[in-house]
Design a protein around this motif. Structure first.
Motif, short mmCIF file in Angstrom:
data_model
loop_
_atom_site.label_atom_id
_atom_site.label_comp_id
_atom_site.label_asym_id
_atom_site.label_seq_id
_atom_site.Cartn_x
_atom_site.Cartn_y
_atom_site.Cartn_z
N GLY A 66 10.83 10.08 -6.59
CA GLY A 66 10.96 10.38 -4.57
C GLY A 66 12.41 10.25 -4.62
O GLY A 66 13.86 10.38 -5.92
N ARG A 75 10.35 2.55 -1.83
CA ARG A 75 8.91 3.55 -1.91
C ARG A 75 8.34 3.10 -3.13
O ARG A 75 7.16 2.56 -4.01
CB ARG A 75 9.00 4.32 -1.67
N ARG A 76 9.35 3.17 -4.41
CA ARG A 76 9.25 3.08 -5.85
C ARG A 76 8.27 1.14 -5.94
O ARG A 76 7.21 1.05 -6.77
CB ARG A 76 10.42 3.22 -6.35
N SER A 78 6.53 -0.11 -3.84
CA SER A 78 5.20 -0.32 -3.61
C SER A 78 4.11 0.20 -4.00
O SER A 78 3.15 -0.06 -4.88
CB SER A 78 5.23 0.26 -1.98
#
Length: 375
Positions: A66, A75-76, A78
């Motif tokens: 991402g 994000r990673r 999560s």
């Protein structure tokens, strides 16, 4: 047998991921420990890497890397927190995989693989403000890692000393496991003829490295003898030039052994003002140089390397950036290169200190200790 869930944000398709994640994982499997490996990949896995993973026996769960920056990192975290595989031990390579573990609510014991002092390293790289909001938050995460890990791995003795000074004596099984090297891939080779003296800059160079001091060191060598400086770039390198190389080209991980054999010494000069993270660092390239029989040029205070270089005579240490100090360091390197047994001495030192087989066995032993300690 210990079932290991190995969590990392590194990509197996880049140099560090290949040498410091995939290679140890393959050896852990050879030692009888099943491994489920979660990585974050910037590109679709190639058929070559897929075949290599299948042959190793690892259960690989690649995820999309991402975006970059803080939002990409969150994000990673999560994504990883929602997909941590089961195992007897969870190996968290650096701090953010520990955060994902914490958010997941898992109760399986975890090993914190420190990988330098990440919060302080980001300050040294200019990504965070010293004692700013993010730095303080990451320091709090570091403290949580230290107090809650069932086992700890550091790259250097100095890193463990720094952590104990911050959080008190360590109370769980702990090992010092430096970045190590596949000694069957990075093999000994005699020194090439000279002149010119070929100096090698290897891999990506971020703001942790002192490019100005490196340039002046190369200039000092040039004033004394004929020199050829090569930069073998990683494909993830964002710089277009280091400012002191004569030639540069991309080199993949499998090509590096041959590249190193054509050189006389490797350059690994880091910033002397990099703070505590400098003492906790262990650049992979240094072990690769030494395993190939090549001395290294390192900064004062770089992990355990400066002490080792002096003690075992496998390189030179730049202990300051004055013209006098740089000139003296250049003289020491040229004198060292005249010693006929130098290449053999560097390889012997790598055999005894940076063998991937030895560090993998220590890691397997740590997992067993963690299980016994947790019981």
């Amino acid at each position: 047998m210990v079932r290991v869930s190995f969590l990392t944000f590194d990509s197996l398709q880049e140099g560090v991921g290949r040498s410091q994640v995939l290679e140890p994982v393959k050896r852990l499997i050879d030692l009888g420990h099943p491994v489920t490996l979660v990585t974050f990949e910037k590109h679709k896995p190639s058929e070559d890497i897929l075949s290599e993973i299948r042959a190793s026996g690892a259960n690989w769960l690649p995820k999309d890397f991402g975006g970059r920056g803080s939002l990409g990192g969150l994000r990673r975290v999560s994504l990883l927190s929602r997909g941590i595989p089961d195992g007897d031990v969870i190996h968290c390579r650096s701090d953010l995989p520990v955060l994902a573990y914490r958010l997941s609510g898992q109760k399986i014991p975890f090993v914190w693989d420190v990988r330098s002092l990440w919060a302080d390293q980001r300050v040294a790289l200019g990504e965070l403000k010293q004692l700013g909001l993010q730095h303080r938050a990451l320091r709090r995460l570091e403290g949580w890692c230290y107090r809650n890990a069932a086992g700890i791995v550091t790259l250097t003795d100095h890193a463990l000393v720094e952590l104990e000074s911050r959080y008190g004596p360590v109370s769980v099984p702990t090992i010092v496991n430096p970045t190590s090297v596949n000694l069957d891939l990075f093999t000994y080779a005699p020194m090439p003829s000279s002149p010119p003296v070929t100096l090698l800059a290897s891999g990506s160079y971020n703001n942790f490295y002192d490019l100005e001091a490196s340039r002046r060191f190369v200039q000092a060598i040039r004033s004394r003898t004929e020199v050829n400086v090569i930069w073998a770039r990683g494909r993830d390198a964002t710089r277009r030039t280091l400012g002191f190389e004569d030639n540069s080209y991309f080199a993949d991980f499998d090509e590096m052994p041959n590249v190193i054999r054509q050189s006389h010494a490797g350059i690994s000069i880091c910033r002397l003002d990099a703070g505590p993270s400098l003492r906790a660092a262990a650049p992979t390239k240094n072990a690769e140089f030494l395993a190939s029989g090549r001395p290294i040029v390192v900064s004062e205070g770089l992990g355990d390397y400066a002490d080792q270089v002096r003690k075992f005579g496998v390189g030179v240490v730049l202990n300051g950036t004055s013209d006098k100090q740089i000139g003296e360091c250049a003289d020491r390197l040229l004198s060292l290169l005249e010693e006929p047994e130098l290449a053999e001495r560097c390889r012997a030192f790598a055999d005894s200190h940076y063998s991937l087989d030895e560090t993998s066995q220590r890691l397997a032993g740590l997992y067993r200790q963690v299980i016994a300690h947790d019981s």
